[in-house]
Design an enzyme around this catalytic site. Structure first.
Site, PDB file in Angstrom:
ATOM      1  N   LYS A 184       0.863  -1.184   0.000  1.00 35.56           N
ATOM      2  CA  LYS A 184       0.000   0.000   0.000  1.00 35.56           C
ATOM      3  C   LYS A 184       0.896   1.229   0.000  1.00 35.56           C
ATOM      4  CE  LYS A 184      -1.884   2.846   2.716  1.00 35.56           C
ATOM      5  NZ  LYS A 184      -1.785   4.037   1.833  1.00 35.56           N
ATOM      6  N   GLU A 260       9.954   1.484  10.833  1.00 38.70           N
ATOM      7  CA  GLU A 260      10.918   2.580  10.627  1.00 38.70           C
ATOM      8  C   GLU A 260      10.120   3.864  10.780  1.00 38.70           C
ATOM      9  OE1 GLU A 260      13.993   2.040  10.376  1.00 38.70           O
ATOM     10  OE2 GLU A 260      14.103  -0.044   9.743  1.00 38.70           O
ATOM     11  N   CYS A 294      13.805  11.010   6.661  1.00 41.29           N
ATOM     12  CA  CYS A 294      13.725  10.692   8.092  1.00 41.29           C
ATOM     13  C   CYS A 294      15.072  10.888   8.781  1.00 41.29           C
ATOM     14  CB  CYS A 294      13.253   9.263   8.265  1.00 41.29           C
ATOM     15  SG  CYS A 294      14.280   8.110   7.354  1.00 41.29           S
ATOM     16  N   GLU A 396       9.310  16.220  15.666  1.00 41.08           N
ATOM     17  CA  GLU A 396       9.754  16.122  14.280  1.00 41.08           C
ATOM     18  C   GLU A 396       8.943  17.101  13.423  1.00 41.08           C
ATOM     19  OE1 GLU A 396       8.559  12.729  11.781  1.00 41.08           O
ATOM     20  OE2 GLU A 396      10.647  12.510  11.183  1.00 41.08           O
TER      21      GLU A 396
END
Ligand code: NAD
Length: 492
Positions: A184, A260, A294, A396
């Site tokens: 997906k 992750e 990331c 973040e």
């Protein structure tokens, strides 16, 4: 073909059991460069996900999972060749979906996306297992050895920042290990996953071994995958909060998980660093892909004697950065992925100012005077002057932004760098060999660079700690996740 549809607007269908499958429900995919409509995406229903799971289970049992490794690898090499053969189309699709510069997609996203299939096809042919000789009371002994068995059906849920690269980073080890997969892709970047389905079909992939379902997270394809009883393992890259939701959903049927997740990565620059290398490296580690990697550094710590010089050199680089359309050769930074994400990043820019940050550069939305003003651009931004416990230093942001803090001692720098709930990546700039090793080993993060950033050897363990996730990808570490190791004990 993906290009099917009216005019330039594509129709992106699901790929289930070797066929492209339409849905009554579609959503629009627009480019963040200028808001133009790119495609209508066919959202998979729960029934379609059921069909994909059934097809994958069958392929695992009867074709893909039962195939000799050598034959499986031949198909994976053909997939890599198929991506390379259509490299220009893949690059164009990725740049339109994400807005990233063509120079980046053509050097990183697409060639590395293809290379992942070659790397893991090579690895699966040579990976070993364990064997032990064991003493027994009767003196005859026993031997133990382990064999690898694929999980069966693996759900792959991927993000939008490096769409093809990060999905193939999971698909290649999962499939080389013999699992059938259901991918997906992110709803923001559905095109290259659909093209990959065409490449798979062309390469002779057995029906059902590779499936693509389009849609969103909650109450859509993402959740249908995580809740599905017929899926044995889930590999996910994305936000930490999404990881939490997936973990709760997957707990119902106790699936194997690899996560992750996000980061709030520090970069430490010592006064003895090669100044120019540290500046060039920090420009990349803060602004690459518009800060949407990331591994990007959002917290930069600079030793006080070079602090002012470093801040003004980074400011100069940030202000010289060319923002523009992906296809323009001199573009260094594209837009953010969407207007929604821009609202989030701009919200953090405003918050930093409210909290009393000094804006070294940026902090706003650029004005071009052309159609790019309909895009999702933000200015590359540098802040100084905030407390370490401010939200800007803790959360973040995932944009082209950093905060720079001065430090006086190594202990202070290490303490500030590690004062985070995340633990994905760190970077250290120094020419002192002992300090380089010491500081890098003291970093509480899974991936640590010294005098470089984003230099990747695909055999090395890749993954985070704390809120950045668990499990390791890369080389044999990935193969270990995508297979169960069964022990066999033989009494002699
Ligand atoms: P996201 O979590 O919003 O979405 C990722 C994927 O999860 C998408 O396909 C989305 O549709 C799906 N999803 C969302 N909710 C779901 C649910 N409840 N159930 C199942 N699926 C669901 O992440 P994003 O915004 O696409 O990506 C950016 C994030 O990814 C950042 O936090 C970044 O740090 C992280 N990231 C981490 C790594 C790493 O290696 N650690 C790499 C790239 C990106």
């Amino acid at each position: 073909m993906v290009a099917e549809g009216s005019g330039n607007i594509r129709e992106l269908r699901n790929f289930i059991d070797g066929e492209f499958v339409a849905s009554d429900k579609t959503f629009e995919n627009t480019t963040p460069v200028d808001g133009t409509l790119l495609s209508h995406v066919h959202e998979a229903t729960e029934d379609m996900v059921d069909l994909a799971v059934a097809a994958a289970r069958k392929a695992y049992k009867e074709t893909w999972g039962a195939m000799p490794v050598e034959e499986r690898c031949k198909i994976l090499y053909a997939v890599a060749d198929g991506i390379d053969a259509r490299s220009d189309e893949f690059i164009e699709a990725e740049t339109l979906d994400t807005g990233k510069p063509r120079s980046l997609a053509s050097h990183v996203d697409i060639p590395r996306g293809a290379a992942n299939f070659r790397v893991f096809a090579d690895l699966i042919k040579s990976v070993g297992t364990e064997a032990y000789q064991q003493d027994t009371p009767d003196g005859a002994g026993a031997i133990n050895y382990s064999v690898r068995q694929p999980h069966g059906v693996v759900g792959v849920i991927s993000p939008w920042n490096l769409p093809l690269l990060l999905s193939t980073w999971k698909l290649a080890p999962a499939m080389s290990s013999g699992n059938a997969v259901i991918l997906k892709p992110s709803e923001e970047t559905p095109t290259t996953a659909t093209m990959l389905a065409e490449v798979m079909k062309e390469a002779g992939m057995p029906d059902g071994a590779f499936n693509v379902v389009h849609g969103f997270g909650p109450n859509s394809a993402g959740e249908f995958i995580t809740m599905h009883k017929g899926i044995d393992a889930i590999t996910f890259t994305g936000e930490t909060t999404t990881g939490g939701a997936i973990m709760r959903a997957a707990s119902e049927n106790v699936k194997a998980l690899s996560f992750e997740l996000g980061g709030k990565n520090p970069s430490i620059v010592f006064a003895d660093a090669d100044f120019n290398a540290a500046i060039e490296g920090t420009v990349r580690s803060v602004f690459a892909n518009c800060g949407q990697v990331c591994l990007c550094s959002e917290r930069v710590y600079v030793e006080r004697p070079i602090f002012d010089r470093f801040v003004s050199a980074l400011k100069e680089k940030a202000e010289a950065m060319k923002l523009g359309r992906p296809e323009d050769a001199d573009t260094q930074m594209g837009p953010l992925i969407s207007h929604e994400h821009r609202d989030k990043v701009k919200g953090y820019y405003d918050l930093a100012k409210e909290l009393g940050a000094k804006v070294v550069t940026g902090g706003g939305i650029p004005k071009f005077g052309d159609e790019r003003d309909n895009g999702a651009f933000v200015e590359p931004t540098i802040f100084v002057g905030l407390e370490e416990n401010s939200r800007i230093q803790k959360e973040e942001i995932f944009g082209p932004v950093c905060h720079i803090t001065p430090f006086d001692t190594e202990e202070e720098a290490v303490g500030m760098a590690n004062d985070t709930e995340y633990g994905l990546a760190s970077t250290v700039w120094t020419t002192n060999l002992a300090r380089a090793h010491r500081v890098a080993q003291n970093m509480e993060a899974g991936i640590n660079w010294v005098n470089c950033w984003f230099l990747r050897d695909l055999r090395t363990p890749f993954g985070g700690m704390g809120l950045s996730g668990f499990g390791r990808e890369g080389g044999q570490h990935a193969l270990n996740f995508y297979s169960e190791q069964k022990n066999i004990c033989i009494k002699l």
